[in-house]
Design a protein around this motif. Structure first.
Motif, PDB file in Angstrom:
ATOM      1  N   LYS A 129      16.582  19.031  -9.524  1.00 22.86           N
ATOM      2  CA  LYS A 129      15.766  19.662  -8.503  1.00 22.86           C
ATOM      3  C   LYS A 129      14.981  18.530  -7.899  1.00 22.86           C
ATOM      4  O   LYS A 129      15.139  17.265  -8.154  1.00 22.86           O
ATOM      5  N   LYS A 130      13.634  18.719  -7.472  1.00 21.87           N
ATOM      6  CA  LYS A 130      12.906  17.774  -6.514  1.00 21.87           C
ATOM      7  C   LYS A 130      12.317  16.853  -7.701  1.00 21.87           C
ATOM      8  O   LYS A 130      12.062  17.181  -8.629  1.00 21.87           O
ATOM      9  N   LEU A 131      12.250  15.612  -7.224  1.00 19.70           N
ATOM     10  CA  LEU A 131      11.443  14.544  -8.056  1.00 19.70           C
ATOM     11  C   LEU A 131      10.345  14.130  -7.404  1.00 19.70           C
ATOM     12  O   LEU A 131      10.461  13.797  -6.188  1.00 19.70           O
ATOM     13  N   ILE A 132       9.123  14.389  -7.932  1.00 19.34           N
ATOM     14  CA  ILE A 132       7.713  14.118  -7.283  1.00 19.34           C
ATOM     15  C   ILE A 132       6.943  13.144  -7.978  1.00 19.34           C
ATOM     16  O   ILE A 132       6.923  13.092  -9.395  1.00 19.34           O
ATOM     17  N   CYS A 133       6.449  12.003  -7.253  1.00 22.16           N
ATOM     18  CA  CYS A 133       5.993  10.876  -7.995  1.00 22.16           C
ATOM     19  C   CYS A 133       4.452  10.568  -7.375  1.00 22.16           C
ATOM     20  O   CYS A 133       4.323  10.630  -6.422  1.00 22.16           O
ATOM     21  N   ILE A 134       3.594  10.435  -8.403  1.00 19.40           N
ATOM     22  CA  ILE A 134       2.405  10.189  -8.299  1.00 19.40           C
ATOM     23  C   ILE A 134       2.142   8.834  -8.526  1.00 19.40           C
ATOM     24  O   ILE A 134       2.170   8.282  -9.782  1.00 19.40           O
ATOM     25  N   VAL A 135       1.565   8.002  -7.637  1.00 21.44           N
ATOM     26  CA  VAL A 135       1.423   6.603  -7.983  1.00 21.44           C
ATOM     27  C   VAL A 135       0.503   5.919  -7.023  1.00 21.44           C
ATOM     28  O   VAL A 135       0.287   6.405  -5.962  1.00 21.44           O
ATOM     29  N   GLY A 136       0.024   4.714  -7.656  1.00 13.33           N
ATOM     30  CA  GLY A 136      -0.879   4.142  -6.854  1.00 13.33           C
ATOM     31  C   GLY A 136      -0.863   2.413  -7.149  1.00 13.33           C
ATOM     32  O   GLY A 136       0.186   2.259  -7.470  1.00 13.33           O
ATOM     33  N   SER A 137      -1.707   1.864  -6.703  1.00 14.50           N
ATOM     34  CA  SER A 137      -1.793   0.171  -7.033  1.00 14.50           C
ATOM     35  C   SER A 137      -3.197  -0.335  -7.140  1.00 14.50           C
ATOM     36  O   SER A 137      -4.006  -0.061  -6.384  1.00 14.50           O
ATOM     37  N   ALA A 138      -3.338  -1.048  -8.143  1.00 15.89           N
ATOM     38  CA  ALA A 138      -4.865  -1.370  -8.633  1.00 15.89           C
ATOM     39  C   ALA A 138      -5.231  -2.442  -7.447  1.00 15.89           C
ATOM     40  O   ALA A 138      -4.713  -3.297  -6.637  1.00 15.89           O
ATOM     41  N   GLY A 139      -6.598  -1.989  -7.182  1.00 16.19           N
ATOM     42  CA  GLY A 139      -7.445  -3.134  -6.502  1.00 16.19           C
ATOM     43  C   GLY A 139      -7.932  -4.427  -7.147  1.00 16.19           C
ATOM     44  O   GLY A 139      -7.647  -4.469  -8.382  1.00 16.19           O
ATOM     45  N   GLU A 140      -8.037  -5.426  -6.524  1.00 14.91           N
ATOM     46  CA  GLU A 140      -8.282  -6.662  -6.861  1.00 14.91           C
ATOM     47  C   GLU A 140      -7.060  -7.342  -7.679  1.00 14.91           C
ATOM     48  O   GLU A 140      -7.327  -8.126  -8.552  1.00 14.91           O
ATOM     49  N   ARG A 141      -5.928  -6.772  -7.374  1.00 17.23           N
ATOM     50  CA  ARG A 141      -4.751  -7.173  -8.088  1.00 17.23           C
ATOM     51  C   ARG A 141      -3.557  -7.598  -6.990  1.00 17.23           C
ATOM     52  O   ARG A 141      -3.938  -7.667  -5.803  1.00 17.23           O
ATOM     53  N   ASP A 142      -2.386  -7.992  -7.387  1.00 14.68           N
ATOM     54  CA  ASP A 142      -1.476  -8.284  -6.312  1.00 14.68           C
ATOM     55  C   ASP A 142      -1.122  -7.535  -5.188  1.00 14.68           C
ATOM     56  O   ASP A 142      -0.804  -6.348  -5.398  1.00 14.68           O
ATOM     57  N   ARG A 143      -1.759  -7.910  -4.195  1.00 12.52           N
ATOM     58  CA  ARG A 143      -1.776  -7.224  -2.927  1.00 12.52           C
ATOM     59  C   ARG A 143      -0.268  -6.996  -2.413  1.00 12.52           C
ATOM     60  O   ARG A 143       0.010  -5.993  -1.583  1.00 12.52           O
ATOM     61  N   LYS A 144       0.519  -8.275  -2.569  1.00 10.39           N
ATOM     62  CA  LYS A 144       1.778  -7.958  -2.043  1.00 10.39           C
ATOM     63  C   LYS A 144       2.723  -6.895  -2.477  1.00 10.39           C
ATOM     64  O   LYS A 144       3.706  -6.479  -1.854  1.00 10.39           O
ATOM     65  N   LYS A 145       2.422  -6.326  -3.627  1.00 10.04           N
ATOM     66  CA  LYS A 145       3.443  -5.589  -4.259  1.00 10.04           C
ATOM     67  C   LYS A 145       2.969  -3.927  -3.819  1.00 10.04           C
ATOM     68  O   LYS A 145       3.916  -3.116  -4.111  1.00 10.04           O
ATOM     69  N   ARG A 146       2.032  -3.733  -3.003  1.00 10.84           N
ATOM     70  CA  ARG A 146       1.525  -2.397  -2.576  1.00 10.84           C
ATOM     71  C   ARG A 146       2.393  -1.947  -1.617  1.00 10.84           C
ATOM     72  O   ARG A 146       2.949  -0.599  -1.799  1.00 10.84           O
ATOM     73  N   ASN A 147       3.098  -2.578  -0.624  1.00 16.16           N
ATOM     74  CA  ASN A 147       3.874  -2.069   0.265  1.00 16.16           C
ATOM     75  C   ASN A 147       5.248  -1.804  -0.434  1.00 16.16           C
ATOM     76  O   ASN A 147       5.814  -0.764  -0.197  1.00 16.16           O
ATOM     77  N   GLU A 148       5.619  -2.738  -1.366  1.00 21.75           N
ATOM     78  CA  GLU A 148       6.738  -2.675  -2.307  1.00 21.75           C
ATOM     79  C   GLU A 148       6.988  -1.366  -3.209  1.00 21.75           C
ATOM     80  O   GLU A 148       7.820  -0.478  -3.207  1.00 21.75           O
TER      81      GLU A 148
END
Length: 544
Positions: free
Chosen positions: A369-388
């Motif tokens: 059935k559904k797959l739900i992902c809870i995710v963030g991206s750390a502050g003051e760390r690699d900004r380039k990966k946030r969009n990815e």
């Protein structure tokens, strides 16, 4: 414990005999911990420079200062200038701890993803043969059945902590130690003087570029560590393989492992089931079957790295098979939370694009059935990966809930906005109240408070049979807001939610602007210790 100043500084100066024969009570590189009779080593860090705290160290009783800048000291404190204080700290620590670093046989495990799991597998296998084996990883230090906390958000502890742990391990009878090695630890000389017997690499994918600036620098940092190990095990399936093979050729004895092709150790006939997987290990023209309780086919690669190392250390095949079959995933690594809701809930440390893609890819293949992902991206760390990260989650999960993951000094909304752009680029749509079950579209939503994001996913959007995975924090017990580490646990947050009564509702009266604070911002968004006031109320209500 005390040692003579002359003995300690002998590697640092040419004329150590000319210095006073003070009894040194300890070595410190943190001015706040300095005690009377200590040597203080001033180290320039990424954010703070120890040279700026020399006066504080002197006031606290330091009898000697080691620095790499000329500094005026208005006292009788001894001043020694060196070229590199990080190296000097290692030299001092080696003497202070009686060269324990030279006696232990250390296996260093490094890589972008899979370091912790691989380190724990190696430790588990080696215990079958050598009984008492030390382990230092992201989850802490392990000596026999005893676990030592090495600090928050720390994998490779500072050199003095590392050596003190080594001393405890030697006293406990350890001959071998498994050490998880980070790129920061390598670059900051936190593994100086360690006697590495083997270096093991899991993979190298772009990460920590906020610190290393370029992927080339990051990859070189990993390679420079491996070059210091006499024997090295690398992943033949990784994109860095040919670079490493060229760089390390002639410097070390090189061994490789693979899931996809022939290597010194390689896997064939991989079969997955609901409780793990099995595969055949091919080594030295022989083969034997392995069964594992681990989830995720990417763990086959981690197992192969550990198995190859064990083979080289002459661990019996039967001991390897038994150890692998009994090994359970470390805390926060594809950790399944048992619940009465009928929802498949997992906590996973996946905080890099590669790890997130692997985790979601695996869960998607086994989710009916559904797959739900809870995710963030750390502050003051690699900004380039946030969009990815936003793109990967929205592309693979049916619903992505973007939330806080150690915002530090950054505005969490700014981070989530970048992740939202990535989600939109994947074709995902922001979820609305008239969201329909069974839709083939992928959706996302922004819930900045992490506890509320988990509650929203489980209570509002997940149904029986769905899969919810909470990524990015894993085992960690704190969340960084501003400069403060607030107590936090994904596991505890999930437990609070699944055991709560859905029939109970609470209304938080949180209106009003902060006029007395001379601000147009709603007062509940003002921060206490870096964290918005409303977040405390929400978390306390959930716990109550």
């Amino acid at each position: 414990m005390q040692k003579s100043l002359k003995v300690l500084i002998k590697p640092l100066v040419e004329n150590s005999a000319d210095y006073p024969n003070h009894a040194i009570t300890g070595i410190n590189c943190d001015s706040r911990r300095v005690k009377r009779g200590n040597i203080f080593v001033a180290i320039k860090g990424q954010k703070k420079d120890g040279h700026n705290f020399i006066d504080q160290a002197v006031k606290r009783g330091a009898v000697a200062i080691i620095a790499q800048k000329n500094v005026k000291i208005d006292s009788d404190t001894i001043f020694i200038k060196v070229k590199d204080t990080k190296k000097a700290l290692g030299q001092l620590a080696e003497i202070w701890f009686d060269k324990v670093n030279r006696r232990l046989k250390v296996i260093g495990v490094t890589g972008t993803d899979g370091k912790t799991t691989t380190s724990h597998i190696v430790h588990h296998i080696l215990e079958k043969k050598f009984k008492n084996v030390g382990l230092i990883s992201t989850l802490g230090a392990k000596i026999g059945k005893r676990t030592i906390d090495t600090g928050l958000h720390v994998t490779s502890p500072d050199l003095l902590v590392l050596y003190s742990i080594y001393q405890k391990m030697e006293k406990a009878g350890c001959e071998y130690v498994v050490l998880e090695v980070t790129s920061h630890g390598i670059d900051q000389e936190r593994i100086w003087g360690v006697n590495f017997l083997f270096g093991v690499l899991t993979n190298i994918t772009p990460e920590h570029l906020d610190y290393h600036k370029t992927f080339i620098n990051y990859r070189y940092t990993k390679a420079s560590f491996l070059a210091k190990c006499p024997k090295v095990i690398i992943n033949k399936d990784d994109k860095s393989y040919h670079y490493l093979k060229t760089y390390l050729s002639g410097k070390v004895r090189l061994f490789d492992y693979s899931v996809n092709t022939k290597a010194d150790v390689f896997a064939t006939d991989i079969r997955q089931n609901q409780n793990g997987f099995s595969f055949w290990v091919n080594f030295d023209n022989t083969r034997y079957k392995i069964k594992s309780k681990l989830l995720g086919e990417y763990n086959v690669s981690n197992l192969l790295a550990a198995i190859l190392l064990a083979q080289k250390l002459r661990v019996k095949r039967s001991e390897i098979v038994d150890a692998v079959s009994s090994f359970s995933s470390p805390t926060g690594r594809m950790q399944k939370i048992t619940n009465r809701l009928g929802i498949n809930i997992y906590i996973d440390f996946a905080h890099t694009p590669n790890a997130l893609a692997n985790t979601l890819g695996f869960l998607k293949r086994r989710s009916a059935k559904k797959l739900i992902c809870i995710v963030g991206s750390a502050g003051e760390r690699d900004r380039k990966k946030r969009n990815e990260m936003g793109y990967i989650s929205a592309d693979l999960a049916d619903l992505s809930v973007f939330t806080a993951e150690d915002p530090r000094s950054e505005n969490v909304f700014d981070i989530l906005t970048v992740m939202e752009k990535g989600a939109k680029n994947s074709g995902a749509t922001e979820i609305t109240d008239n969201y329909q079950e069974g839709s083939k579209k992928h959706f996302y939503t922004l819930v900045p408070q992490r506890g509320e994001a988990i509650a929203c996913a489980i209570n509002k959007y997940a149904s029986k049979g769905d899969t919810v995975v909470i990524c990015g924090k894993g085992h960690e017990k704190s969340m960084a807001y501003g400069n403060v580490e607030h107590p936090w646990s994904d596991e505890k947050a999930v437990e609070d939610i699944i055991h709560s009564n859905k029939d109970i509702a609470a209304v938080i009266l949180a209106a009003g602007k902060g006029t007395r604070m001379k601000s147009d911002k709603p007062k509940v968004l003002h921060k206490i210790a870096g964290k918005p006031m409303i977040a405390y109320s929400l978390q306390n209500f959930r716990e109550a």
